[in-house]
Scaffold this motif. Structure first.
Motif, PDB file in Angstrom:
ATOM      1  N   TYR A  52       0.837  -1.203   0.000  1.00 58.07           N
ATOM      2  CA  TYR A  52       0.000   0.000   0.000  1.00 58.07           C
ATOM      3  C   TYR A  52       0.875   1.257   0.000  1.00 58.07           C
ATOM      4  O   TYR A  52       0.636   2.199  -0.767  1.00 58.07           O
ATOM      5  CB  TYR A  52      -0.932   0.003   1.215  1.00 58.07           C
ATOM      6  CG  TYR A  52      -1.543   1.351   1.470  1.00 58.07           C
ATOM      7  CD1 TYR A  52      -2.559   1.841   0.649  1.00 58.07           C
ATOM      8  CD2 TYR A  52      -1.096   2.155   2.512  1.00 58.07           C
ATOM      9  CE1 TYR A  52      -3.114   3.096   0.860  1.00 58.07           C
ATOM     10  CE2 TYR A  52      -1.637   3.408   2.731  1.00 58.07           C
ATOM     11  CZ  TYR A  52      -2.641   3.871   1.900  1.00 58.07           C
ATOM     12  OH  TYR A  52      -3.172   5.113   2.127  1.00 58.07           O
ATOM     13  N   ALA A  53       1.904   1.266   0.845  1.00 61.71           N
ATOM     14  CA  ALA A  53       2.768   2.443   0.951  1.00 61.71           C
ATOM     15  C   ALA A  53       3.393   2.798  -0.390  1.00 61.71           C
ATOM     16  O   ALA A  53       3.480   3.974  -0.751  1.00 61.71           O
ATOM     17  CB  ALA A  53       3.849   2.212   2.006  1.00 61.71           C
ATOM     18  N   ALA A  56       0.340   3.556  -3.293  1.00 59.35           N
ATOM     19  CA  ALA A  56      -0.340   4.829  -3.043  1.00 59.35           C
ATOM     20  C   ALA A  56       0.640   5.969  -2.741  1.00 59.35           C
ATOM     21  O   ALA A  56       0.211   7.105  -2.521  1.00 59.35           O
ATOM     22  CB  ALA A  56      -1.318   4.668  -1.875  1.00 59.35           C
ATOM     23  N   ALA A  58       2.025   6.459  -0.085  1.00 59.11           N
ATOM     24  CA  ALA A  58       1.575   6.947   1.220  1.00 59.11           C
ATOM     25  C   ALA A  58       2.732   7.344   2.131  1.00 59.11           C
ATOM     26  O   ALA A  58       2.541   8.126   3.068  1.00 59.11           O
ATOM     27  CB  ALA A  58       0.711   5.885   1.907  1.00 59.11           C
ATOM     28  N   THR A  61       3.209  11.104   2.728  1.00 60.97           N
ATOM     29  CA  THR A  61       2.298  11.904   3.554  1.00 60.97           C
ATOM     30  C   THR A  61       2.044  11.307   4.935  1.00 60.97           C
ATOM     31  O   THR A  61       1.492  11.983   5.793  1.00 60.97           O
ATOM     32  CB  THR A  61       0.938  12.065   2.846  1.00 60.97           C
ATOM     33  OG1 THR A  61       0.402  10.770   2.577  1.00 60.97           O
ATOM     34  CG2 THR A  61       1.094  12.853   1.547  1.00 60.97           C
ATOM     35  N   ASN A  62       2.415  10.062   5.140  1.00 59.29           N
ATOM     36  CA  ASN A  62       2.167   9.381   6.407  1.00 59.29           C
ATOM     37  C   ASN A  62       3.505   9.106   7.083  1.00 59.29           C
ATOM     38  O   ASN A  62       4.256   8.223   6.655  1.00 59.29           O
ATOM     39  CB  ASN A  62       1.401   8.082   6.136  1.00 59.29           C
ATOM     40  CG  ASN A  62       1.047   7.325   7.395  1.00 59.29           C
ATOM     41  OD1 ASN A  62       1.865   7.159   8.281  1.00 59.29           O
ATOM     42  ND2 ASN A  62      -0.184   6.848   7.442  1.00 59.29           N
TER      43      ASN A  62
END
Length: 167
Positions: A52-53, A56, A58, A61-62
Motif C-alpha cells: 500500500y505504501a 499509493a 503513502a 504523507t504518512n
C-alpha cells in the motif's frame, strides 16, 4: 538501473566502463518477486502495508509509514519529517511498476573483473537480508549487513556504519 549499467545493458554508455559498483539496500537482480513472497509468508500484514505504501505513495504523507518503510525507530521525528519532505519532493515516478520491471529481469551478471560491493540493513522493511545475499552472489561480492539499520542506510541514524563499510 545501476545493476543494468554494470552488466553493460542498454542504459550503459558504451564508451565508459564502470570500474566498480556499490549497491546500498538494492533490489536483487531478479526483482521484487521472490522477496514479496518471503514477506507475505513471514509477515502478511506488514507485506500489505508496504505494498500500500508504495502503490499509493503513502510514505510521502504518512510519517509512520515513511518510518516503517525506510527509517529506524530511533530516528528523531524532526529528521523524519525533513526526509519525508525530501522524498515527497523528489519522488514523482511510479515506484511499483511490476509489469515493466519484470519484463527486464533477470539482470545479467556484471563482468567478472568488476568489483561489486553490497551493503544493507538487517532491519530493512523493503529489501530483506536474503535479497541482499542474492545481490551479493550476483555480483560475486562480499555482503555487509549493518546491525539495527533500516532501508535508507545513508540517511538513517546509523549512517556512519554504512559510510565506513563503503570505505
Amino acid at each position: 538501473i545501476a545493476q543494468r549499467v554494470a552488466a553493460g545493458g542498454e542504459e550503459a554508455n558504451t564508451k565508459t566502463r564502470l570500474a566498480g559498483l556499490a549497491l546500498v539496500a538494492s533490489v536483487p537482480p531478479t526483482g521484487n518477486g521472490p522477496m514479496v513472497g518471503r514477506f507475505l509468508r513471514r509477515a502478511p500484514l506488514a507485506s500489505l502495508k508496504i505494498t500500500y505504501a508504495f502503490i499509493a505513495a503513502a510514505f510521502k504523507t504518512n510519517a509512520q509509514l515513511c518510518r516503517e518503510c525506510f527509517f529506524s525507530l530511533d530516528l528523531p521525528e524532526p529528521t523524519l519529517v525533513k526526509h519525508m519532505g525530501s522524498i515527497a519532493n523528489s519522488c514523482n515516478v511510479r515506484l511499483l511498476d511490476l509489469k515493466a520491471m519484470n519484463a527486464s529481469l533477470p539482470i545479467p551478471k556484471p563482468p567478472e573483473d568488476m568489483r561489486v560491493f553490497v551493503v544493507g540493513g538487517e532491519d530493512d522493511f523493503v529489501v530483506d537480508v536474503e535479497g541482499l545475499r542474492e545481490t551479493a552472489v550476483w555480483g560475486n561480492a562480499d555482503l555487509v549487513v549493518l546491525e539495527r539499520t533500516a532501508h535508507d542506510v545513508m540517511l538513517d541514524t546509523r549512517w556512519e556504519g554504512g559510510a565506513r563499510a563503503l570505505e
